[in-house]
Design a protein around this motif. Structure first.
Motif, PDB file in Angstrom:
ATOM      1  N   GLN A  66       0.903  -1.064   0.063  1.00 26.44           N
ATOM      2  CA  GLN A  66      -0.104  -0.135   0.178  1.00 26.44           C
ATOM      3  C   GLN A  66       1.366   1.370  -0.071  1.00 26.44           C
ATOM      4  OE1 GLN A  66      -3.668  -0.198   2.688  1.00 26.44           O
ATOM      5  NE2 GLN A  66      -3.374  -2.019   2.578  1.00 26.44           N
ATOM      6  N   ARG A  67       2.262   1.419   0.755  1.00 26.25           N
ATOM      7  CA  ARG A  67       3.036   2.032   0.721  1.00 26.25           C
ATOM      8  C   ARG A  67       2.897   2.316  -0.707  1.00 26.25           C
ATOM      9  NH1 ARG A  67       5.012   5.385   5.204  1.00 26.25           N
ATOM     10  NH2 ARG A  67       6.983   6.127   4.942  1.00 26.25           N
ATOM     11  N   PHE A  68       3.893   1.083  -1.105  1.00 28.98           N
ATOM     12  CA  PHE A  68       4.270   1.168  -2.867  1.00 28.98           C
ATOM     13  C   PHE A  68       3.422   1.982  -3.691  1.00 28.98           C
ATOM     14  CE2 PHE A  68       5.543  -0.194  -6.455  1.00 28.98           C
ATOM     15  CZ  PHE A  68       6.461   0.141  -6.371  1.00 28.98           C
ATOM     16  N   LEU A  69       2.496   1.783  -3.663  1.00 31.79           N
ATOM     17  CA  LEU A  69       1.254   2.464  -4.456  1.00 31.79           C
ATOM     18  C   LEU A  69       0.518   3.533  -4.184  1.00 31.79           C
ATOM     19  CD1 LEU A  69      -1.657  -0.503  -4.798  1.00 31.79           C
ATOM     20  CD2 LEU A  69       0.026   0.263  -6.509  1.00 31.79           C
ATOM     21  N   GLU A  70       0.664   4.545  -2.347  1.00 33.98           N
ATOM     22  CA  GLU A  70       0.818   5.151  -3.062  1.00 33.98           C
ATOM     23  C   GLU A  70       1.791   6.184  -3.098  1.00 33.98           C
ATOM     24  OE1 GLU A  70      -0.014   5.874   1.719  1.00 33.98           O
ATOM     25  OE2 GLU A  70      -0.017   7.587   1.572  1.00 33.98           O
ATOM     26  N   ALA A  71       3.186   6.138  -2.856  1.00 36.35           N
ATOM     27  CA  ALA A  71       3.819   6.746  -3.443  1.00 36.35           C
ATOM     28  C   ALA A  71       4.227   6.691  -5.003  1.00 36.35           C
ATOM     29  CB  ALA A  71       5.761   6.287  -2.664  1.00 36.35           C
ATOM     30  N   TYR A  72       4.064   5.495  -5.485  1.00 34.58           N
ATOM     31  CA  TYR A  72       3.848   5.369  -7.169  1.00 34.58           C
ATOM     32  C   TYR A  72       2.694   6.654  -8.109  1.00 34.58           C
ATOM     33  CZ  TYR A  72       4.580   3.395 -11.523  1.00 34.58           C
ATOM     34  OH  TYR A  72       4.049   2.530 -13.149  1.00 34.58           O
ATOM     35  N   GLY A  73       1.913   6.336  -7.000  1.00 36.10           N
ATOM     36  CA  GLY A  73       1.005   6.894  -7.402  1.00 36.10           C
ATOM     37  C   GLY A  73      -0.050   6.662  -8.174  1.00 36.10           C
ATOM     38  N   SER A  74      -1.107   4.607  -7.492  1.00 36.14           N
ATOM     39  CA  SER A  74      -2.191   4.304  -8.210  1.00 36.14           C
ATOM     40  C   SER A  74      -2.712   3.904  -6.611  1.00 36.14           C
ATOM     41  CB  SER A  74      -1.382   2.818  -8.224  1.00 36.14           C
ATOM     42  OG  SER A  74      -2.732   2.247  -8.712  1.00 36.14           O
ATOM     43  N   PRO A  75      -4.102   4.136  -6.737  1.00 36.65           N
ATOM     44  CA  PRO A  75      -5.362   3.558  -5.317  1.00 36.65           C
ATOM     45  C   PRO A  75      -5.721   2.197  -5.660  1.00 36.65           C
ATOM     46  CG  PRO A  75      -6.383   4.999  -6.888  1.00 36.65           C
ATOM     47  CD  PRO A  75      -5.252   5.099  -7.678  1.00 36.65           C
ATOM     48  N   ASN A  76      -4.869   1.657  -6.844  1.00 35.58           N
ATOM     49  CA  ASN A  76      -5.462   0.167  -7.014  1.00 35.58           C
ATOM     50  C   ASN A  76      -4.819  -0.326  -6.677  1.00 35.58           C
ATOM     51  OD1 ASN A  76      -7.938   1.557  -8.721  1.00 35.58           O
ATOM     52  ND2 ASN A  76      -5.942   2.131 -10.105  1.00 35.58           N
ATOM     53  N   PHE A  77      -5.139  -1.067  -4.488  1.00 31.93           N
ATOM     54  CA  PHE A  77      -4.972  -1.405  -3.765  1.00 31.93           C
ATOM     55  C   PHE A  77      -5.859  -2.645  -3.853  1.00 31.93           C
ATOM     56  CE2 PHE A  77      -4.544  -4.509  -0.010  1.00 31.93           C
ATOM     57  CZ  PHE A  77      -3.409  -4.750  -0.101  1.00 31.93           C
ATOM     58  N   ILE A  78      -5.559  -4.493  -4.782  1.00 26.37           N
ATOM     59  CA  ILE A  78      -7.431  -4.370  -3.811  1.00 26.37           C
ATOM     60  C   ILE A  78      -7.051  -5.681  -3.583  1.00 26.37           C
ATOM     61  CG2 ILE A  78      -9.113  -5.606  -5.752  1.00 26.37           C
ATOM     62  CD1 ILE A  78      -8.360  -3.751  -7.653  1.00 26.37           C
ATOM     63  N   SER A  79      -8.116  -6.171  -2.143  1.00 27.40           N
ATOM     64  CA  SER A  79      -7.862  -6.702  -1.888  1.00 27.40           C
ATOM     65  C   SER A  79      -8.871  -8.116  -2.264  1.00 27.40           C
ATOM     66  CB  SER A  79      -8.122  -6.551  -0.092  1.00 27.40           C
ATOM     67  OG  SER A  79      -8.597  -7.685   0.740  1.00 27.40           O
ATOM     68  N   GLY A  80      -7.665  -9.115  -1.965  1.00 29.74           N
ATOM     69  CA  GLY A  80      -8.581 -10.893  -1.871  1.00 29.74           C
ATOM     70  C   GLY A  80      -8.433 -11.349  -0.762  1.00 29.74           C
ATOM     71  N   ALA A  81      -9.010 -10.695   0.110  1.00 31.41           N
ATOM     72  CA  ALA A  81      -9.188 -11.116   1.478  1.00 31.41           C
ATOM     73  C   ALA A  81     -10.549 -11.733   1.346  1.00 31.41           C
ATOM     74  CB  ALA A  81      -8.247 -10.366   3.008  1.00 31.41           C
ATOM     75  N   PRO A  82     -11.229 -12.153   2.444  1.00 32.86           N
ATOM     76  CA  PRO A  82     -12.491 -12.596   2.477  1.00 32.86           C
ATOM     77  C   PRO A  82     -13.322 -11.682   2.885  1.00 32.86           C
ATOM     78  CG  PRO A  82     -11.710 -13.970   4.230  1.00 32.86           C
ATOM     79  CD  PRO A  82     -10.300 -13.631   3.163  1.00 32.86           C
ATOM     80  N   ARG A  83     -14.032 -11.228   3.407  1.00 28.73           N
ATOM     81  CA  ARG A  83     -15.161 -10.322   3.463  1.00 28.73           C
ATOM     82  C   ARG A  83     -16.410 -10.774   4.255  1.00 28.73           C
ATOM     83  NH1 ARG A  83     -17.178  -5.354   1.842  1.00 28.73           N
ATOM     84  NH2 ARG A  83     -17.466  -3.872   3.058  1.00 28.73           N
TER      85      ARG A  83
END
Ligand code: SF4
Lengths: 787, 231
Positions: free
Chosen positions: A164-181
């Motif tokens: 998530q930190r990487f995406l934030e610094a890179y510039g993408s909002p797209n962290f998609i969790s495959g964890a069960p909800r």
């Protein structure tokens, strides 16, 4: 002289007696006599033990691994660990078949043929990282960092923090969790304003579960099994009860005192039927309802509109006759369950189902908890205590990162419905339609969407459209098989990591994962890969990751926890009350003088916890607009179907497809990640005597009517697909339902998984629960006929 | 010397099969191929028996872990022509043991055992090289043509004895060692110890009104007690 059989054999000699004993074949004897084999002992060596945390699921069980020289030979549960206290589930026990699995990827692979063709070039890590970083640089240079999407199987813990930190610094909002909800979380978000739900299973005395796989894989399996055992036999003279309402006699139902079969997708109606009984007979907690809830009574809103309250709707719409008719559960039983639930000492209602109305059902079930006033009370529905988990310093974002992060998420999460989470499934539509924008690179870690997504065919088509797909899987699973680049991560027994456990543990907890053995192959910790990537990309990205490697990053995290002063290294069963006592008085237990001492102890014991932060009984702060538990929404004008019944939707008409298809998960294979371990393949179906395979469960009467015999090959066909498997007669099957377990039907994933059984997701008609966006798995009708 | 026995509280047991896998890993038991499993030739010293009773919708499914009951009067020992299958002396813990080197593979024991828990190696057990790294050095690798079964992790007992001897004491009736299945059980449904020592938990559980033994009428005097569900 009396000659027994043994004497007899001794007298006349063994070989010639063969024919004298009936009912045996002597094939084995013959071969044995020809052999001059001896039993051999495996290589001995010095013994040692390493404490770590199981990684076969997110349960967070502490383990002690026995090593002989450099080999790991056995895994035991760690008695010091507060989650599992020395117990382990079969997956934990089978972990060495994961570590020493012959189908592990031995070094990075670059696609050599067509996508999915199975041709790979082995490359070294420098090349692998430069390919990936080159691609990411290119995307960034084009000014489109938001088109990078990362799917992570986990949403908590160190690695997901790094992603998530990487995406934030890179510039993408797209962290998609495959964890069960789970739908119960969604119900609690709507009704209580928070999803951080936990249940005080340890103290409940009457658990009424509507289809929840409480004892067969949900959340933290060992913790739940322990809580269950304690409920049964841990409190002398007060044996707790478990009732399972479900369309299949599951493992949980088998353990229950009572199994109530119910028409699929109608659990919510039954719950409201129980509410009807409780309200009619005035068996609910009036004080709680009056003081802490909203929407129970009728009201007039700001615009002067009269709105029916929960009570009115339940009394008018959920009469026993109607409930019995919809659910198939007899009116007598509805009445009895309602009374039993209301009069139990510490009742708790739970829901787990995946139909198109699962949020409705979950809300209905959760309203039972409000009616008995167990929210925030011992033995009831609690809110997970927040761990201290001090976070890393904020990321300094460059212009591109800021712009990219401001873009809408590719899966448009939260746009459709306020309570909708990001769904793995919706990624497929986003990619195929290139809306809101085309995805240029997809990174997948710890997830296998091409196997587990309910719309997996569509997902496969979508993935083919993404120009660059990278997998971090240690095995060539279905998703990795279609990727351009595979950067194999270590197996959990080879790496540094943390495991904060799943949602719902009763206390803040972090398991330490440390390398038990040296990595066997040229795999690499995905955290280290991301650190390296950040370094290659330079600028603010590099600055966001000041750590030399993942271990340093982990140490930093624990150091912050240590410095916050909360919690302690978990040491054993009897420490908890003691710690609580001391902490309440402002002392620290046990005092470790320095971080180094703390760290050493943590490595020896394996986990950190904060029992003092466990939630007490009395707090009831609801985070809803009304500040109360909301039976119906207090927000003006919000479309609020609950508590009006929404019938579940099914694809396939009743005439051509007479059965509901119920796909279910069981502990051993989960959603399929255990299928590459022979020990788990052997134990998939003890109740139907099946191993290494799939099957379709049928009611004996139904099977007889169709002329289908036990073990016979059949086709199961829905409007979306058809699979061939064997029919198994199982008494715990409803006449109008057939059941197929999930987890088999792999088309990749190694020699032991591939080609075994069928994946019932191939039959599922794509549908979603409207309120939550959760994929509806119980959404299809099928027919069954002899193959 | 303790008279080793076990009690399994079926009110705690959820049927998760951790014991099944723990045993296989501990004792170097080979995993079956799909074909062997299909023939019922898989080896699993402890397995989960499922008992289904009733008629839909009044159905009850029970899970019962089944393994060598270490009978005091074991029929398998009686029929063994070579003495490979033997009952250990009271000095050795009174368990039912088996010497592979003496086994000729006649499988009389397997047929005589009313609990059906003696397994025969129909094929030469095989493992990929990688998986051999996880072998337990305390337990031998068997071979085609011999039978095998639960031994209450006798190798663990030997090690516990050595440890006790080093401390200059006898083996205790509880706390010095447990078999792998017991150690793994997530719900502590399985309790192991000396059935003759009134201070042990297993002694107390065996005396519970919920306790029963399998096929007691056969006179085999099993040393495994099951506690049925209920108060
Ligand atoms: S419950 Fe999960 S964490 Fe615990 S032993 Fe099983 S797989 Fe491992």
């Amino acid at each position: 002289m009396k000659v027994d059989r043994r004497d007899f054999l001794k007298i006349i000699g063994v070989g010639s007696t063969a024919a004298a004993v009936s009912g045996c074949t002597f094939q084995g004897l013959g071969t044995a006599l020809q052999l001059t084999q001896e039993e051999k002992y495996p290589e001995p060596g010095p013994e040692s033990w390493v404490a770590s945390t199981c990684g076969q699921c997110f349960g967070g069980c502490g383990i002690l691994v026995r090593k002989i020289a450099e080999r790991a030979v056995k895994i035991e549960g760690n008695p010091a660990n507060p989650v599992n206290r020395a117990g382990l589930c079969p997956l934990g026990q089978s972990s060495l078949q994961l570590l020493y699995n012959p189908d592990r990827i031995k070094q990075p692979l670059l696609r050599a043929g067509q996508r999915g063709e199975g041709k790979w070039e082995t490359i070294d890590w420098d090349k692998a990282i430069s390919i990936l970083s080159g691609r990411l640089k290119e995307i960034r240079q084009k000014g489109e960092p938001h088109t990078l999407v990362l799917v992570s199987g986990k949403e908590r813990g160190l690695l997901s923090g790094i992603f998530q930190r990487f995406l934030e610094a890179y510039g993408s909002p797209n962290f998609i969790s495959g964890a069960p909800r789970d739908p119960m979380d969604i119900a609690r978000r709507i009704m209580e304003g928070t999803e951080r739900s936990t249940y005080d299973l340890e103290n409940a005395t009457y658990i009424l579960s509507f289809g929840l796989n409480l004892l067969d894989g949900w959340r933290s399996p060992v913790r739940q099994m322990r809580a269950y055992a304690n409920m049964r036999q841990g409190r002398p003279g007060r044996r707790g009860r478990l009732i399972q309402v479900e369309s299949r006699l599951s493992v949980t139902a088998a353990n229950a005192d009572e199994w109530a079969p119910i028409n699929p997708g109608t659990e919510g109606v039954l719950a409201l039927g129980l509410a009807h009984v409780m309200i009619r007979e005035e068996l609910y907690d009036k004080d709680f309802v009056r003081r802490h809830t909203f929407g129970f009574e009728d009201r007039v809103d700001e615009k002067g509109l009269w709105l029916a309250g929960f009570k009115t709707v339940v009394m008018e719409d959920y009469t026993l006759d109607r409930v019995a008719k919809i659910t198939g559960v007899g009116a007598d039983r509805v009445m009895r369950l309602g009374r039993d639930f209301a009069s139990a000492e510490k009742p708790l209602a739970l829901f787990g189902g995946r139909s198109s109305n699962s949020s409705f059902s979950a809300m209905a079930v959760h309203s039972l908890n409000a009616l008995v006033g167990n929210i925030g009370a011992a033995g009831g529905a609690l809110t997970e205590p927040r761990g201290p988990l001090p976070s890393w310093p904020a990321v300094a974002k460059d212009g591109l990162a800021q712009k990219g992060q401001a873009m809408p998420r590719v899966d448009q999460a939260r746009k459709r419905e306020p309570s909708a989470g990001n769904g793995l499934e919706s990624l497929a539509d986003a990619i195929l339609s290139a809306k809101p924008y085309p995805v240029q690179a997809l990174l997948v870690h710890g997830a296998n969407p091409l196997f587990t997504a309910s719309n997996r065919k569509k997902m496969a088509a979508a993935v083919m459209k993404v120009p660059f797909l990278v997998s971090f899987s240690p095995f060539v699973d279905e998703t990795a098989a279609f990727s351009d680049l595979i950067l194999p991560d270590h197996i959990y027994l080879e790496k540094w990591d943390d495991e904060p456990g799943p949602r719902g543990l009763p206390f803040p907890y972090i398991g330490l994962r440390q390398p038990v053995v040296e990595p066997l192959y040229q795999s690499r910790h995905s955290g280290d890969v991301f650190l390296a990537l950040a370094g290659e990309l330079g600028g603010e990205l590099a600055k966001a990751f000041p750590w030399k490697d993942v271990k340093e990053c982990l140490l930093d995290r624990f150091k912050r926890i240590y410095e916050s002063g909360a919690g302690t290294v978990a040491e054993g069963e009897f420490e908890a009350p003691w710690i609580k006592f001391l902490e309440e008085r402002g002392w620290r237990y046990p005092a470790t003088a320095t971080f180094e001492e703390f760290w050493e102890k943590l490595q020896a014991k394996g986990s950190w916890w904060d029992p003092a932060a466990a939630r007490g009984g009395e707090t009831r702060g609801f985070m809803t607009p009304s500040g109360k538990f909301e039976f119906t929404s207090s927000k003006a004008g919000r479309r609020q179907p609950f508590p009006r019944y929404e019938a579940p939707r099914f694809s396939g008409d009743e005439k051509s497809y007479p059965f509901y298809l119920n796909v279910y998960t069981a502990l051993a294979l989960g959603e399929g990640s255990g299928a590459n371990q022979p020990f788990l393949q052997e134990i998939v179906g003890p109740h139907v005597n099946m191993h290494w395979d799939s099957w379709v469960e049928m009611n004996p009467e139904t099977a007889r009517r169709l002329g289908i015999k036990d073990g016979q090959w059949v086709f199961v066909e829905s409007p979306s697909g058809k699979v061939k498997t064997r029919a198994k007669i199982y008494l715990g099957t409803m006449p109008g339902v057939v059941n197929i377990p999930l987890g088999q039907g792999h088309t990749a994933f190694g020699r032991w998984a591939k080609g075994r059984g069928v994946n019932p997701l191939d039959l599922i008609g794509e549908d979603y629960d409207q309120m939550s966006g959760l994929a509806a798995l119980l959404s299809t009708r099928v027919k069954v006929y002899k193959a | 010397m303790p008279r080793w026995g076990m009690a399994i509280d079926l009110d705690r047991c959820t049927g998760c099969q951790a014991c099944v896998v723990a045993c296989k890993q501990e004792n170097n038991v080979p995993f079956s191929t799909p074909a062997e499993a299909e023939y019922g030739r898989g080896i699993s010293w402890i397995k989960l028996m499922t008992v289904t009773e009733g008629e839909y919708p009044e159905v009850k499914v029970r899970y019962i872990p089944m393994f060598c009951q270490h009978c005091d009067h074991p029929p398998s020992v009686k029929v063994c022509p070579t003495g490979a299958m033997f009952k250990a002396s009271p000095e050795m813990g009174s368990t039912v043991g088996h010497v592979y080197a003496r086994c000729i593979g006649c499988r009389y024991c397997a047929n005589a055992c009313p609990y059906q828990i003696v397994y025969f190696n129909w094929n030469e057990p095989s493992w990929p090289e990688e998986l051999k790294l996880s072998f337990n050095p305390d337990k031998s690798i068997r071979y085609k043509g011999v039978v095998e079964k639960c031994e209450f992790c006798d190798h663990r007992q030997q090690m516990a004895k050595d440890r006790a001897a080093a401390e200059g004491r006898d083996l205790r009736g509880e706390g010095d060692y447990v078999p792998a299945c017991v150690q793994s059980c997530p719900t502590q449904a399985m309790v192991f110890g000396d059935l003759d020592d009134p201070s042990t938990r297993v002694y107390k559980l065996a005396k519970s009104p919920r306790a029963y033994r399998m096929q007691e009428d056969l006179g085999t005097e099993p040393k495994v007690y099951y506690l049925k569900q209920g108060e």
